[in-house]
Scaffold this active site. Sequence first.
Site, short mmCIF file in Angstrom:
data_model
loop_
_atom_site.label_atom_id
_atom_site.label_comp_id
_atom_site.label_asym_id
_atom_site.label_seq_id
_atom_site.Cartn_x
_atom_site.Cartn_y
_atom_site.Cartn_z
N LYS A 146 0.81 -1.22 0.00
CA LYS A 146 0.00 0.00 0.00
C LYS A 146 0.84 1.26 0.00
O LYS A 146 0.45 2.27 -0.53
CB LYS A 146 -0.82 0.05 1.29
CG LYS A 146 -2.16 -0.58 1.17
CD LYS A 146 -2.87 -0.39 2.49
CE LYS A 146 -4.17 -1.16 2.51
NZ LYS A 146 -4.85 -0.97 3.78
N CYS A 147 1.98 1.18 0.68
CA CYS A 147 2.62 2.42 1.08
C CYS A 147 3.53 2.98 0.00
O CYS A 147 4.14 4.01 0.19
CB CYS A 147 3.38 2.24 2.37
SG CYS A 147 4.82 1.25 2.19
#
Lengths: 148, 140, 118
Positions: A146-147
Site C-alpha cells: 500500500k505504502c
Amino acid sequence: MGDIERQRQPKPFVVVKPQLTALNELKENSMNENSTTEHTLIVGGRTLALDKHGYLLDLAEWEPGVAEHFAQLENIQLSDAHWEVIRFVREFYQEFNTSPAVRMLVKAMAAKFGPEKGNSKYLFMLFPEGPAKQATRLAGLPKPAKCL
Amino acid sequence: MRGIFLFINKQHPTPVTHFFTGGPLTRFSLLLTQSPLANQSFASALQFAKAALAQGFTIEQIFLYEEAVLAAATAIDLPTDEPNLAATLAQFCQQQQIALLYCITAAEKRGVQADTSGHYIAAGLAEFAMRLANTKLVQF
Amino acid sequence: MQRIAIIQTQPPFNQGKARESLDLILALAAVDHQLSIIFTGDAVYQLLPLNTQSSQPLKAFQKSFGLFALYEIEHCLVCAASLTARGLSGLSLPEGFTAASQAEIKATLASAQQIIRC
C-alpha cells in the site's frame, strides 16, 4: 469462466479519479478490504485458493480465465490494452519478484511503452479503481504494498 | 555506526532565520525504526523533539517504520506502572501539532490494527519521502 | 530533492528488515531523491545467490535490486573490506554494483545531505 464461493458483491463502477497522491492512493486501497474468510475460485474446473484480499494465492496457478473472472468481478471489460498491462505486470513480477505499486507500474510502463502508456491517467482509464491494485489481481500476483 | 545520524542540510529554500542564533531555521524529520517496548529509542526521540522545539526549531514529521509501528497498536495493554512511551509521544505530538505518521504496510505486516484514536496517522513511505524534502533527518 | 545515502547493514536472513529497507529505497527514489546505496558488514550477504529451496525459506527479494536501474539509482557501493572479511572478494556483483574502498564510502557519506541506516 468460473465462479467464486462466498464472493463479495461487485463494486459500483467508479469513473471519476482525482489526481493521485499518496493519501488518495492509501484511502482508495483501504476502502475495499475483504473479510478474512477463506475464498476459493473455480476456473476451468480447477479450484484455486485466494488470499484474504481476494488475490490468487499461488501465481503459478494463473491462466487467462482467472483474469477474465476477476475482470467480471471488478466490472472491467477486457480489451487488448488491458491484456497488455496484465501480461506486463506478470513479466514485471517474474523479473523483479515484486508486485508493482502504482508509481512503480507507471515508471516501468513508461520505460517499456513510452509516455503515452506510461502515465497514471492512461492506467486509471483502464483500471479505474487503482491500476496496480486491479491489474495485479487480474494477473494473479500478490496484492502490492500500500505504502509505495 | 550505531546511534543517531544528524547531517546538515546544505541548502535551505526559505531564508527564515532562527530567532536566537540568526542561522537558518531548521525543520526536522524524525525516523523511528525500533520497537517502543525494546529499547530507549522512543524516549530519545521524545527528548530530542522537546529540545528542538525549545530551541525554536520545528518538526515536520515523526515517522514510524519497521518495528516502531507497534506504537500504533491499540491492543497493546501495558501495566500502568510501566512507562507508555507510545502514548507519551502521541500526546506530545498532539499538543505540538506534529504529524505523527506510521507506515501502513509495515503495520499490517505485523498485525497492527489501525489506531482509531487518531493520534497515529496511517501513511505511506511515499509521504515520508515527500515530507523529507528540505528537512534534516534524525534517525532513532 | 536531496542526496541521501542509505547504509545497508543487515544479512538477508533478517528478511523483514532487508525487504523493508528496499521499500524505503524505492519510495525515496520515486520522489526523485538522489540515492547512494552502501552495502556493508553482513549486508554483503544480500548479494549472494540464494537457495530459496533450502530448509530456511527465504523470498529471493534480491531480484528486486533490478529495480534500481528503473529508478535511476546508479550509485550502489559494496564495501570491499566487508567482502574480503567474509571470504567473498571474488563474488561477482550484480549489474550496477561496484566494490568500494573505505575512502570511497567515506567520501559518499560526506557528500550526502541525509544518511539513513538500515
